[in-house]
Design an enzyme around this catalytic site. Structure first.
Site, mmCIF file in Angstrom:
data_model
loop_
_atom_site.group_PDB
_atom_site.id
_atom_site.type_symbol
_atom_site.label_atom_id
_atom_site.label_comp_id
_atom_site.label_asym_id
_atom_site.label_seq_id
_atom_site.Cartn_x
_atom_site.Cartn_y
_atom_site.Cartn_z
ATOM 1 C CB SER A 202 -0.908 0.006 1.238
ATOM 2 O OG SER A 202 -1.553 1.262 1.387
ATOM 3 C CE1 TYR A 215 -3.365 -2.489 5.435
ATOM 4 C CE2 TYR A 215 -2.650 -0.308 4.740
ATOM 5 C CZ TYR A 215 -3.126 -1.571 4.428
ATOM 6 O OH TYR A 215 -3.338 -1.906 3.119
#
Length: 323
Positions: A202, A215
């Site tokens: 990501s 995350y």
């Protein structure tokens, strides 16, 4: 005034963003066929064939003439972690339609009508489960030729609200699982001197944000892991039109198409979508030979050659002995 609508009934301009313009340019003006001849114009202006600029342009675009052929999907066994939902599910079913043998590892079964998708229940964050399932996969299906580390989880909590089990789960699924699948399936790829590994990460792995600390950290670790692997084996989006244009939301089908296209090309590459993500990390966008040169200058690829672990020794590793 009613908006024009496309064939699927959605407004045509809903899909108009900067990524669309970049895609068109990438296949026309900036496509490999045209860019490959750019160095010739520099040579006509007096540049030497050995000049760094000329070499870098030919090196980065030479795949048009010197690259490997298209991937033979009929001979592939694709293993996807977290393949029962989201991007993983769509990717599994899309490949299955192309008559590819697909193996899905997930804690939940995949809902599909494709006969060539084989599901194995597995918590990829647990090494013992991955090890056990990998033996079944090899015995019943064969050695995976494409490994797609797709499984991921996000907690969406502030740092002070994260429970210890939240952090452990995030890193176990988003990062450690990559190590376990590589440990299980990479040796066969190295032995066969063939294979492809895809790690879904990501842009948040390059830049942190509120309620994404665990995350982002886990994805940053996954990105660094994949970079090392390459060298070892050679808040809500504002509802404004201008924001949607420059920072579009990527649909799963877009990710799947890019993954399949990358596998078709059989070239090591980093897929960065939407377009703005290309400007976040700078180094990966230098010509690969310059990145390799930087690695060589820093001695990064050989700095651990004579390393001996001293601190953090576990009982099973024995005591440190000085020469």
């Amino acid at each position: 005034m009613e908006h024009e609508r496309s064939a699927d009934g959605s407004p045509i301009f809903d899909s108009l963003d900067v990524d669309l313009f970049v895609k068109v340019l990438a296949h026309t003006l900036f496509g490999p066929f045209f860019v490959f001849f750019v160095p010739i114009f520099y040579i006509f202006q007096g540049a030497k064939v050995t000049d760094p600029l000329v070499l870098s342009l030919w090196y980065t675009n030479g795949s048009l003439f010197f690259g490997p052929g298209r991937l033979d999907w009929g001979e592939q066994i694709v293993l996807i972690t977290g393949g029962s939902s989201g991007v993983g599910e769509l990717l599994a079913n899309t490949l299955a339609v192309r008559n590819v043998n697909v193996v899905v590892l997930d804690i939940n079964p995949i809902v599909t009508e494709n006969y060539n998708i084989t599901y194995y229940k597995c918590d990829v964050s647990n090494w013992e489960e991955v090890e056990a399932v990998s033996k079944k996969v090899v015995e019943e299906i064969g050695d995976p030729t494409v490994l797609i580390n797709n499984a991921g989880v996000v907690q969406g909590k502030l740092i002070i609200d994260l429970e210890p089990q939240d952090v452990k789960q995030t890193f176990s699924v988003n990062t450690l699982a990559h190590f376990w699948t590589l440990k299980a399936f990479l040796p066969a790829m190295l032995k066969n001197k063939s294979g492809h590994i895809i790690s879904l990460a990501s842009v948040m792995g390059y830049s942190g944000a509120v309620q994404m600390s665990d995350y982002s950290a886990s994805k940053a670790a996954a990105i660094s892991l994949h970079e090392s692997l390459r060298y070892e084996i050679d808040i809500r989006v504002p509802d404004r039109a201008w924001y949607k244009f420059f920072f579009p939301t990527i649909q799963p089908i877009t990710v799947v198409k890019r993954i399949i296209a990358a596998l078709d090309d059989q070239h090591s590459q980093q897929i960065s979508i939407p377009f703005y993500t290309n400007f976040v990390p700078f180094l990966p966008h230098l010509p690969s030979f310059m990145r390799d040169f930087a690695q060589w200058v820093a001695n990064a690829n050989y700095s651990m050659e004579r390393f001996t672990k001293v601190s953090g020794l576990r009982p099973d590793e024995g005591a440190f002995k000085r020469d």
